[in-house]
Design a protein around this motif. Structure first.
Motif, PDB file in Angstrom:
ATOM      1  N   VAL A 125       0.846  -1.204   0.000  1.00 53.18           N
ATOM      2  CA  VAL A 125       0.000   0.000   0.000  1.00 53.18           C
ATOM      3  C   VAL A 125       0.875   1.245   0.000  1.00 53.18           C
ATOM      4  CG1 VAL A 125      -1.710   1.310   1.288  1.00 53.18           C
ATOM      5  CG2 VAL A 125      -1.936  -1.168   1.098  1.00 53.18           C
ATOM      6  N   LYS A 126       1.866   1.292   0.884  1.00 54.38           N
ATOM      7  CA  LYS A 126       2.743   2.460   0.952  1.00 54.38           C
ATOM      8  C   LYS A 126       3.785   2.441  -0.157  1.00 54.38           C
ATOM      9  CE  LYS A 126       5.650   5.143   4.078  1.00 54.38           C
ATOM     10  NZ  LYS A 126       6.081   5.332   5.493  1.00 54.38           N
ATOM     11  N   ARG A 127       4.278   1.262  -0.488  1.00 54.14           N
ATOM     12  CA  ARG A 127       5.383   1.171  -1.451  1.00 54.14           C
ATOM     13  C   ARG A 127       4.921   1.330  -2.895  1.00 54.14           C
ATOM     14  NH1 ARG A 127       9.258  -3.988  -2.804  1.00 54.14           N
ATOM     15  NH2 ARG A 127      11.117  -2.824  -3.377  1.00 54.14           N
ATOM     16  N   HIS A 128       3.766   0.749  -3.230  1.00 54.63           N
ATOM     17  CA  HIS A 128       3.293   0.757  -4.617  1.00 54.63           C
ATOM     18  C   HIS A 128       1.915   1.400  -4.776  1.00 54.63           C
ATOM     19  CE1 HIS A 128       6.683  -1.708  -5.737  1.00 54.63           C
ATOM     20  NE2 HIS A 128       6.328  -2.651  -4.888  1.00 54.63           N
ATOM     21  N   HIS A 129       1.379   1.978  -3.700  1.00 57.55           N
ATOM     22  CA  HIS A 129       0.096   2.684  -3.757  1.00 57.55           C
ATOM     23  C   HIS A 129      -1.069   1.761  -4.131  1.00 57.55           C
ATOM     24  CE1 HIS A 129       2.603   6.224  -3.403  1.00 57.55           C
ATOM     25  NE2 HIS A 129       3.242   5.902  -4.503  1.00 57.55           N
ATOM     26  N   PHE A 130      -1.046   0.528  -3.645  1.00 57.51           N
ATOM     27  CA  PHE A 130      -2.175  -0.369  -3.847  1.00 57.51           C
ATOM     28  C   PHE A 130      -3.389   0.176  -3.091  1.00 57.51           C
ATOM     29  CE2 PHE A 130      -0.334  -4.782  -5.044  1.00 57.51           C
ATOM     30  CZ  PHE A 130       0.455  -4.187  -6.008  1.00 57.51           C
ATOM     31  N   HIS A 140     -11.236 -10.815   5.133  1.00 64.42           N
ATOM     32  CA  HIS A 140     -10.889 -11.039   6.528  1.00 64.42           C
ATOM     33  C   HIS A 140      -9.884  -9.971   6.971  1.00 64.42           C
ATOM     34  CE1 HIS A 140     -13.143 -14.748   6.989  1.00 64.42           C
ATOM     35  NE2 HIS A 140     -12.769 -15.069   5.755  1.00 64.42           N
ATOM     36  N   GLU A 141      -8.807 -10.396   7.629  1.00 65.53           N
ATOM     37  CA  GLU A 141      -7.869  -9.426   8.177  1.00 65.53           C
ATOM     38  C   GLU A 141      -6.842  -8.961   7.150  1.00 65.53           C
ATOM     39  OE1 GLU A 141      -6.415 -13.536   8.577  1.00 65.53           O
ATOM     40  OE2 GLU A 141      -8.251 -12.514   9.156  1.00 65.53           O
ATOM     41  N   GLY A 142      -7.050  -9.213   5.881  1.00 60.42           N
ATOM     42  CA  GLY A 142      -6.046  -8.889   4.863  1.00 60.42           C
ATOM     43  C   GLY A 142      -6.380  -7.666   4.038  1.00 60.42           C
ATOM     44  N   SER A 143      -6.847  -6.584   4.643  1.00 60.62           N
ATOM     45  CA  SER A 143      -7.258  -5.413   3.863  1.00 60.62           C
ATOM     46  C   SER A 143      -6.071  -4.717   3.209  1.00 60.62           C
ATOM     47  CB  SER A 143      -8.013  -4.424   4.759  1.00 60.62           C
ATOM     48  OG  SER A 143      -7.158  -3.950   5.790  1.00 60.62           O
ATOM     49  N   ARG A 144      -4.848  -4.900   3.726  1.00 59.54           N
ATOM     50  CA  ARG A 144      -3.668  -4.244   3.163  1.00 59.54           C
ATOM     51  C   ARG A 144      -2.738  -5.239   2.473  1.00 59.54           C
ATOM     52  NH1 ARG A 144      -2.846   1.023   5.185  1.00 59.54           N
ATOM     53  NH2 ARG A 144      -0.627   0.878   4.683  1.00 59.54           N
ATOM     54  N   ARG A 145      -3.204  -6.436   2.250  1.00 58.78           N
ATOM     55  CA  ARG A 145      -2.380  -7.446   1.602  1.00 58.78           C
ATOM     56  C   ARG A 145      -2.499  -7.350   0.081  1.00 58.78           C
ATOM     57  NH1 ARG A 145      -3.514 -12.729   5.502  1.00 58.78           N
ATOM     58  NH2 ARG A 145      -2.583 -11.835   7.404  1.00 58.78           N
ATOM     59  N   PRO A 146      -1.498  -7.867  -0.646  1.00 63.00           N
ATOM     60  CA  PRO A 146      -1.518  -7.718  -2.118  1.00 63.00           C
ATOM     61  C   PRO A 146      -2.487  -8.639  -2.819  1.00 63.00           C
ATOM     62  CG  PRO A 146       0.409  -8.970  -1.437  1.00 63.00           C
ATOM     63  CD  PRO A 146      -0.248  -8.488  -0.173  1.00 63.00           C
ATOM     64  N   GLY A 147      -2.908  -9.722  -2.198  1.00 64.62           N
ATOM     65  CA  GLY A 147      -3.767 -10.674  -2.888  1.00 64.62           C
ATOM     66  C   GLY A 147      -2.940 -11.716  -3.612  1.00 64.62           C
ATOM     67  N   ASN A 161       9.914  -8.953 -11.086  1.00 64.83           N
ATOM     68  CA  ASN A 161       9.466  -7.555 -10.979  1.00 64.83           C
ATOM     69  C   ASN A 161       8.023  -7.425 -10.502  1.00 64.83           C
ATOM     70  OD1 ASN A 161      12.006  -6.679 -11.986  1.00 64.83           O
ATOM     71  ND2 ASN A 161      11.282  -6.998 -14.082  1.00 64.83           N
ATOM     72  N   LYS A 162       7.526  -8.462  -9.860  1.00 58.58           N
ATOM     73  CA  LYS A 162       6.189  -8.380  -9.286  1.00 58.58           C
ATOM     74  C   LYS A 162       6.196  -7.349  -8.159  1.00 58.58           C
ATOM     75  CE  LYS A 162       2.020 -10.237  -9.305  1.00 58.58           C
ATOM     76  NZ  LYS A 162       1.175 -10.286 -10.523  1.00 58.58           N
ATOM     77  N   ARG A 163       5.214  -6.496  -8.135  1.00 59.53           N
ATOM     78  CA  ARG A 163       5.153  -5.457  -7.107  1.00 59.53           C
ATOM     79  C   ARG A 163       4.711  -6.083  -5.781  1.00 59.53           C
ATOM     80  NH1 ARG A 163       1.510  -0.777  -9.405  1.00 59.53           N
ATOM     81  NH2 ARG A 163       0.240  -2.577  -9.964  1.00 59.53           N
ATOM     82  N   MET A 164       5.660  -6.170  -4.862  1.00 57.83           N
ATOM     83  CA  MET A 164       5.417  -6.793  -3.570  1.00 57.83           C
ATOM     84  C   MET A 164       6.010  -5.919  -2.475  1.00 57.83           C
ATOM     85  SD  MET A 164       6.216 -10.751  -4.645  1.00 57.83           S
ATOM     86  CE  MET A 164       5.637 -11.412  -3.090  1.00 57.83           C
ATOM     87  N   TYR A 165       5.869  -6.382  -1.211  1.00 59.56           N
ATOM     88  CA  TYR A 165       6.450  -5.628  -0.109  1.00 59.56           C
ATOM     89  C   TYR A 165       7.975  -5.755  -0.172  1.00 59.56           C
ATOM     90  CZ  TYR A 165       7.927  -9.663   2.618  1.00 59.56           C
ATOM     91  OH  TYR A 165       8.583 -10.778   3.063  1.00 59.56           O
ATOM     92  N   GLY A 166       8.675  -4.830   0.453  1.00 54.37           N
ATOM     93  CA  GLY A 166      10.129  -4.905   0.461  1.00 54.37           C
ATOM     94  C   GLY A 166      10.746  -3.577   0.867  1.00 54.37           C
ATOM     95  N   HIS A 167      12.051  -3.461   0.624  1.00 54.79           N
ATOM     96  CA  HIS A 167      12.792  -2.258   1.014  1.00 54.79           C
ATOM     97  C   HIS A 167      12.348  -1.076   0.165  1.00 54.79           C
ATOM     98  CE1 HIS A 167      16.252   0.545   1.118  1.00 54.79           C
ATOM     99  NE2 HIS A 167      16.306   0.155   2.377  1.00 54.79           N
TER     100      HIS A 167
END
Length: 212
Positions: A125-130, A140-147, A161-167
């Motif tokens: 959400v913060k890194r790639h603006h999902f 459920h509890e995954g409102s900020r997860r990528p799916g 190059n999949k947009r995922m969480y990270g540095h």
């Protein structure tokens, strides 16, 4: 190819034009840079200028580094950077000479190169603006997860190059085509419109826009 002038970011401010428009600007400390080394096509295979800025104690450097400055006949510099320039432009400067902020002029477009602020490990959400998922239809509890990040048995892997969480952050960033609003040669200040990468007191390099 253009001279990359070493500056230090002071912070953001605003100026007002004659028509009353409020312009957000970043104030840069553009103290004179010292020419430490000149590279030529005949000797080095390319033409470049090595610029230094600031001061530093000799005891904090190795003998080789101190000798590099003594050979040029200049004081020990805190920052040093090399930029490729045409041979004609390099010929206008001599080792030990100063490059000042009057290299730029108001109304000119410039590129600012710096290191972005480090944000550590961040989610999508913060890194790639999902978008955040709505709390409906069985979420459920995954409102900020990528799916879902993959397909079925074919290809059976996650694509590169999949947009995922990270540095996030702490990387070289070039902000292009910023307008020079004001050049204060008396106080060695350079005011450019908009934001530039890095935190306050960060080191940035300013050059004439190459893709204006």
């Amino acid at each position: 190819m253009a001279i990359e002038f070493l500056c230090r970011k002071i912070g953001m401010s605003r100026v007002f034009t004659e028509s009353g428009e409020c312009v957000p600007v970043t104030v840069l400390d553009a103290s004179p840079n010292t020419v430490v080394l000149k590279r030529t096509a005949e000797r080095d295979g390319y033409s470049a200028l090595q610029l230094g800025s600031g001061t530093r104690r000799e005891k904090t450097l190795s003998k080789a580094e101190v000798g590099h400055f003594k050979k040029a006949g200049v004081p020990v510099q805190r920052l040093i950077s090399e930029s490729r320039v045409p041979a004609e432009e390099a010929g206008q400067h001599e080792v030990g000479g100063l490059v000042k902020v009057d290299l730029f002029k108001a109304g000119q477009l410039v590129d600012v190169i710096g290191t972005s602020k480090g944000r550590g490990t961040q989610g999508v959400v913060k890194r790639h603006h999902f978008h955040i998922k709505k709390w409906t239809h069985g979420t459920h509890e995954g409102s900020r997860r990528p799916g879902s990040i993959g397909q079925r048995s074919y290809p059976g892997r996650v694509h590169k190059n999949k947009r995922m969480y990270g540095h996030m952050g702490d990387e070289r960033v070039t902000t292009r085509n910023l307008l020079v609003v004001r050049v204060d040669a008396d106080r060695n200040l350079l005011l450019v419109r908009g934001a530039v990468p890095g935190h306050n007191n960060a080191v940035v390099k300013v050059r004439g826009a190459i893709r204006a």
